[in-house]
Design an enzyme around this catalytic site. Sequence first.
Site, PDB file in Angstrom:
ATOM      1  N   LYS A 129       1.494   2.153  -4.381  1.00 13.42           N
ATOM      2  CA  LYS A 129       2.784   2.553  -4.935  1.00 13.42           C
ATOM      3  C   LYS A 129       3.569   3.416  -3.934  1.00 13.42           C
ATOM      4  CE  LYS A 129       4.854   5.263  -8.539  1.00 13.42           C
ATOM      5  NZ  LYS A 129       4.612   6.670  -8.272  1.00 13.42           N
ATOM      6  N   ASP A 147       5.884   2.148 -11.592  1.00 14.19           N
ATOM      7  CA  ASP A 147       5.275   3.332 -12.199  1.00 14.19           C
ATOM      8  C   ASP A 147       5.299   3.163 -13.721  1.00 14.19           C
ATOM      9  OD1 ASP A 147       7.860   3.706 -12.979  1.00 14.19           O
ATOM     10  OD2 ASP A 147       7.992   5.784 -12.330  1.00 14.19           O
TER      11      ASP A 147
END
Length: 220
Positions: A129, A147
């Site tokens: 991420k 997310d």
Amino acid sequence: MTQERMPKQLNYQNIYEIFSRFREHEAEPKGELDHVNAFTLVVAVALSAQSTDLGVNKATKKLFAIADTPEKMIALGLNGVMEHIKTIGLYRQKAKNVIKMSKLLIEKYNSVVPSSRAALEGLPGVGRKTANVVLNMWFGQPTQAVDTHILRFGNRSGVAIGKDVVAVERAIEDHVPAEFQHHAHHWMILHGRYTCKARKPVCMNCIIEDLCQFEEKIIE
Ligand code: SF4
């Protein structure tokens, strides 16, 4: 979120319309993590895991004023970094990673943040991420950093259906038209954070309410 009934994947025309509205509303969406260069962006994103951007910004304001390069971060030392970020969750481990990351950047990359996914993910404290955020925000690549906000919004609306972050990342890549891919991450994260909120989505003020497939909209 897992208790919510999930809609089916939206078709191309509806997704095109949704992102056209996002673009009309905010042509150049920006991330909310403060940084002054590529290095401080990587550090800020790594620190933001399981923490809010607001909390990270408060902590990094003074930190980045005195340590905006790997060399300065090393000079500050582990205790100095910990002192600055102690209001952030998991700060001990995160501070260790910041120091290790700084050393590796100096030794292996001449203090320059690398632009490949593999090299970024090889930095201590940097996962998929974080790499996606840095590739998108600093290197202008159309990567999707999913997310909790994007996971929720993608599934509720039908823009990107998937049971975990990797599945939603793939769904975004597969279903969002190319012209919107670069900014998709920020449009969705901001929409999820401020409108399509976890407990009480603000559906009555949502600019895509008529297209959203969520069956439990809150319109009052
Ligand atoms: S209508 Fe409600 S559930 Fe759908 S995207 Fe908007 S805020 Fe989220």
